[in-house]
Scaffold this motif. Structure first.
Motif, PDB file in Angstrom:
ATOM      1  N   GLU A  88       0.833  -1.203   0.000  1.00 31.85           N
ATOM      2  CA  GLU A  88       0.000   0.000   0.000  1.00 31.85           C
ATOM      3  C   GLU A  88       0.869   1.256   0.000  1.00 31.85           C
ATOM      4  O   GLU A  88       1.857   1.331   0.740  1.00 31.85           O
ATOM      5  CB  GLU A  88      -0.912   0.013   1.229  1.00 31.85           C
ATOM      6  N   PRO A  89       0.512   2.262  -0.796  1.00 33.91           N
ATOM      7  CA  PRO A  89       1.345   3.473  -0.869  1.00 33.91           C
ATOM      8  C   PRO A  89       1.354   4.296   0.418  1.00 33.91           C
ATOM      9  O   PRO A  89       2.368   4.912   0.751  1.00 33.91           O
ATOM     10  CB  PRO A  89       0.727   4.262  -2.032  1.00 33.91           C
ATOM     11  N   SER A  90       0.240   4.329   1.148  1.00 34.64           N
ATOM     12  CA  SER A  90       0.185   5.093   2.396  1.00 34.64           C
ATOM     13  C   SER A  90       0.685   4.216   3.541  1.00 34.64           C
ATOM     14  O   SER A  90      -0.008   3.298   3.989  1.00 34.64           O
ATOM     15  CB  SER A  90      -1.245   5.562   2.680  1.00 34.64           C
ATOM     16  N   THR A  91       1.882   4.502   4.024  1.00 31.27           N
ATOM     17  CA  THR A  91       2.502   3.629   5.023  1.00 31.27           C
ATOM     18  C   THR A  91       1.783   3.672   6.367  1.00 31.27           C
ATOM     19  O   THR A  91       1.622   2.644   7.023  1.00 31.27           O
ATOM     20  CB  THR A  91       3.976   4.014   5.214  1.00 31.27           C
ATOM     21  N   ALA A  92       1.348   4.860   6.788  1.00 23.32           N
ATOM     22  CA  ALA A  92       0.633   4.963   8.063  1.00 23.32           C
ATOM     23  C   ALA A  92      -0.722   4.271   7.970  1.00 23.32           C
ATOM     24  O   ALA A  92      -1.143   3.563   8.887  1.00 23.32           O
ATOM     25  CB  ALA A  92       0.456   6.425   8.459  1.00 23.32           C
ATOM     26  N   ILE A 138       5.178  -9.310  11.275  1.00 26.39           N
ATOM     27  CA  ILE A 138       4.449  -8.492  10.303  1.00 26.39           C
ATOM     28  C   ILE A 138       4.313  -7.058  10.807  1.00 26.39           C
ATOM     29  O   ILE A 138       4.516  -6.093  10.055  1.00 26.39           O
ATOM     30  CB  ILE A 138       3.059  -9.098  10.032  1.00 26.39           C
ATOM     31  N   ALA A 139       3.971  -6.904  12.079  1.00 22.62           N
ATOM     32  CA  ALA A 139       3.829  -5.560  12.652  1.00 22.62           C
ATOM     33  C   ALA A 139       5.140  -4.790  12.551  1.00 22.62           C
ATOM     34  O   ALA A 139       5.156  -3.585  12.256  1.00 22.62           O
ATOM     35  CB  ALA A 139       3.383  -5.662  14.105  1.00 22.62           C
ATOM     36  N   GLU A 140       6.244  -5.484  12.782  1.00 18.49           N
ATOM     37  CA  GLU A 140       7.558  -4.843  12.736  1.00 18.49           C
ATOM     38  C   GLU A 140       7.862  -4.313  11.336  1.00 18.49           C
ATOM     39  O   GLU A 140       8.380  -3.205  11.177  1.00 18.49           O
ATOM     40  CB  GLU A 140       8.622  -5.854  13.162  1.00 18.49           C
ATOM     41  N   ARG A 141       7.518  -5.089  10.322  1.00 16.37           N
ATOM     42  CA  ARG A 141       7.775  -4.660   8.946  1.00 16.37           C
ATOM     43  C   ARG A 141       6.907  -3.457   8.572  1.00 16.37           C
ATOM     44  O   ARG A 141       7.383  -2.509   7.938  1.00 16.37           O
ATOM     45  CB  ARG A 141       7.518  -5.821   7.982  1.00 16.37           C
ATOM     46  N   LEU A 142       5.644  -3.491   8.970  1.00 16.60           N
ATOM     47  CA  LEU A 142       4.752  -2.367   8.665  1.00 16.60           C
ATOM     48  C   LEU A 142       5.180  -1.103   9.413  1.00 16.60           C
ATOM     49  O   LEU A 142       5.157   0.002   8.855  1.00 16.60           O
ATOM     50  CB  LEU A 142       3.311  -2.733   9.033  1.00 16.60           C
ATOM     51  N   LEU A 143       5.577  -1.269  10.667  1.00 16.05           N
ATOM     52  CA  LEU A 143       6.015  -0.118  11.463  1.00 16.05           C
ATOM     53  C   LEU A 143       7.305   0.470  10.904  1.00 16.05           C
ATOM     54  O   LEU A 143       7.423   1.696  10.748  1.00 16.05           O
ATOM     55  CB  LEU A 143       6.218  -0.546  12.916  1.00 16.05           C
ATOM     56  N   ILE A 152       5.240   7.770  11.006  1.00 16.33           N
ATOM     57  CA  ILE A 152       5.027   7.278  12.370  1.00 16.33           C
ATOM     58  C   ILE A 152       6.238   7.663  13.213  1.00 16.33           C
ATOM     59  O   ILE A 152       7.377   7.619  12.742  1.00 16.33           O
ATOM     60  CB  ILE A 152       4.848   5.739  12.388  1.00 16.33           C
ATOM     61  N   ARG A 153       5.995   8.026  14.456  1.00 13.17           N
ATOM     62  CA  ARG A 153       7.071   8.454  15.349  1.00 13.17           C
ATOM     63  C   ARG A 153       8.212   7.442  15.383  1.00 13.17           C
ATOM     64  O   ARG A 153       7.993   6.237  15.529  1.00 13.17           O
ATOM     65  CB  ARG A 153       6.522   8.641  16.756  1.00 13.17           C
ATOM     66  N   ALA A 154       9.427   7.946  15.298  1.00  9.40           N
ATOM     67  CA  ALA A 154      10.608   7.083  15.247  1.00  9.40           C
ATOM     68  C   ALA A 154      10.938   6.456  16.595  1.00  9.40           C
ATOM     69  O   ALA A 154      11.669   5.461  16.652  1.00  9.40           O
ATOM     70  CB  ALA A 154      11.807   7.878  14.736  1.00  9.40           C
ATOM     71  N   ASP A 155      10.414   7.020  17.688  1.00 17.34           N
ATOM     72  CA  ASP A 155      10.763   6.507  19.015  1.00 17.34           C
ATOM     73  C   ASP A 155       9.858   5.366  19.470  1.00 17.34           C
ATOM     74  O   ASP A 155      10.013   4.846  20.577  1.00 17.34           O
ATOM     75  CB  ASP A 155      10.737   7.635  20.053  1.00 17.34           C
ATOM     76  N   LEU A 156       8.928   4.948  18.629  1.00 20.08           N
ATOM     77  CA  LEU A 156       8.048   3.830  18.973  1.00 20.08           C
ATOM     78  C   LEU A 156       8.682   2.514  18.528  1.00 20.08           C
ATOM     79  O   LEU A 156       9.134   2.390  17.393  1.00 20.08           O
ATOM     80  CB  LEU A 156       6.694   3.980  18.277  1.00 20.08           C
ATOM     81  N   SER A 157       8.698   1.537  19.420  1.00 20.64           N
ATOM     82  CA  SER A 157       9.157   0.198  19.047  1.00 20.64           C
ATOM     83  C   SER A 157       7.942  -0.664  18.738  1.00 20.64           C
ATOM     84  O   SER A 157       6.809  -0.329  19.112  1.00 20.64           O
ATOM     85  CB  SER A 157       9.953  -0.436  20.191  1.00 20.64           C
ATOM     86  N   VAL A 158       8.170  -1.787  18.078  1.00 16.22           N
ATOM     87  CA  VAL A 158       7.051  -2.680  17.785  1.00 16.22           C
ATOM     88  C   VAL A 158       6.456  -3.223  19.084  1.00 16.22           C
ATOM     89  O   VAL A 158       5.241  -3.449  19.176  1.00 16.22           O
ATOM     90  CB  VAL A 158       7.493  -3.825  16.840  1.00 16.22           C
ATOM     91  N   ALA A 159       7.292  -3.393  20.110  1.00 20.65           N
ATOM     92  CA  ALA A 159       6.780  -3.849  21.409  1.00 20.65           C
ATOM     93  C   ALA A 159       5.826  -2.815  21.998  1.00 20.65           C
ATOM     94  O   ALA A 159       4.783  -3.172  22.570  1.00 20.65           O
ATOM     95  CB  ALA A 159       7.939  -4.115  22.365  1.00 20.65           C
ATOM     96  N   ASP A 160       6.174  -1.526  21.853  1.00 16.77           N
ATOM     97  CA  ASP A 160       5.291  -0.458  22.334  1.00 16.77           C
ATOM     98  C   ASP A 160       3.938  -0.522  21.626  1.00 16.77           C
ATOM     99  O   ASP A 160       2.878  -0.466  22.261  1.00 16.77           O
ATOM    100  CB  ASP A 160       5.906   0.922  22.060  1.00 16.77           C
ATOM    101  N   VAL A 161       4.000  -0.615  20.312  1.00 16.14           N
ATOM    102  CA  VAL A 161       2.779  -0.582  19.499  1.00 16.14           C
ATOM    103  C   VAL A 161       1.873  -1.767  19.828  1.00 16.14           C
ATOM    104  O   VAL A 161       0.663  -1.609  20.030  1.00 16.14           O
ATOM    105  CB  VAL A 161       3.132  -0.568  17.998  1.00 16.14           C
ATOM    106  N   LEU A 162       2.444  -2.961  19.907  1.00 17.98           N
ATOM    107  CA  LEU A 162       1.630  -4.148  20.178  1.00 17.98           C
ATOM    108  C   LEU A 162       1.108  -4.169  21.610  1.00 17.98           C
ATOM    109  O   LEU A 162      -0.018  -4.612  21.860  1.00 17.98           O
ATOM    110  CB  LEU A 162       2.427  -5.418  19.877  1.00 17.98           C
TER     111      LEU A 162
END
Length: 201
Positions: A88-92, A138-143, A152-162
């Motif tokens: 998808e072109p829109s990453t967010a 998968i979440a890590e690749r999308l993030l 998306i904010r650079a200071d967010l880790s995939v662990a934070d998001v999940l």
């Protein structure tokens, strides 16, 4: 046609029939567990799939085997969606479309996941780690893709998001509520680049 060809064709047909039966059983079980919960009668699974009980138990010898297969299929579908969204072109938007599916999954499939781990002979921690690792990947690749694009904010880790999104799903009062809370989280995740309105032509 050689003798080998004649012998091979029936074996291939049997393998194809077996694969179709397994798929029908999985679909029937998914629908039945959705309607009646993970303790639904297994006889009815076979009836809905249009096969005999012997076929059911040949593919899935125990309730635990069937529950694990159904939940693993749900996880695989969520991961497949994520892989498709990488184009998808829109990453967010791609990330949050997947996270919306993730919170719905957590909110609606938790009972199934717990039942699968309870009835399985595999230790619960091992099963949950396997499923979590698939979704995390998968979440890590999308993030990472969204962060590289600066949406998306650079200071967010995939662990934070999940952790934040799964916590939202587990504490919400309904699936709809979980989706609404995700939109609140979104405001804290995106950068001004992602939230800025498009330029007029």
């Amino acid at each position: 046609m050689t003798h080998t060809d004649k012998a091979t064709r029936p074996r291939r047909a049997r393998r194809a029939d077996a694969a179709q039966n397994a798929e029908r059983l999985l679909t029937a079980a998914k629908d039945l567990f959705e309607e009646h919960g993970p303790d639904a009668p297994l006889d009815e699974v076979a009836q809905r799939a249009g096969v005999g009980n012997a076929t059911l138990y040949r593919h899935y010898p125990t309730r635990g085997d069937l529950l694990v297969a159904v939940y693993a299929d749900e996880v695989a579908a969520l991961c497949d969606q994520g892989r498709a969204l990488l184009a998808e072109p829109s990453t967010a938007e791609a990330l949050f479309t997947w996270l919306d599916g993730f919170v719905v999954h957590i909110a609606t499939k938790r009972t199934l996941a717990l039942a699968a781990s309870e009835h399985s002979g595999t230790p619960r921690t091992e099963l949950f780690e396997r499923w979590h690792d698939s979704m995390r990947s998968i979440a890590e690749r999308l993030l990472a893709r969204a962060q590289r694009a600066g949406t998306i904010r650079a200071d967010l880790s995939v662990a934070d998001v999940l952790a934040l999104t799964s916590g939202t799903a587990l504490t919400s009062t309904s699936t709809r509520h979980a989706q609404q809370l995700l939109q609140v989280l979104r405001k804290g995740f995106v950068t001004t680049k992602a939230s800025a309105p498009p330029h007029a032509p």
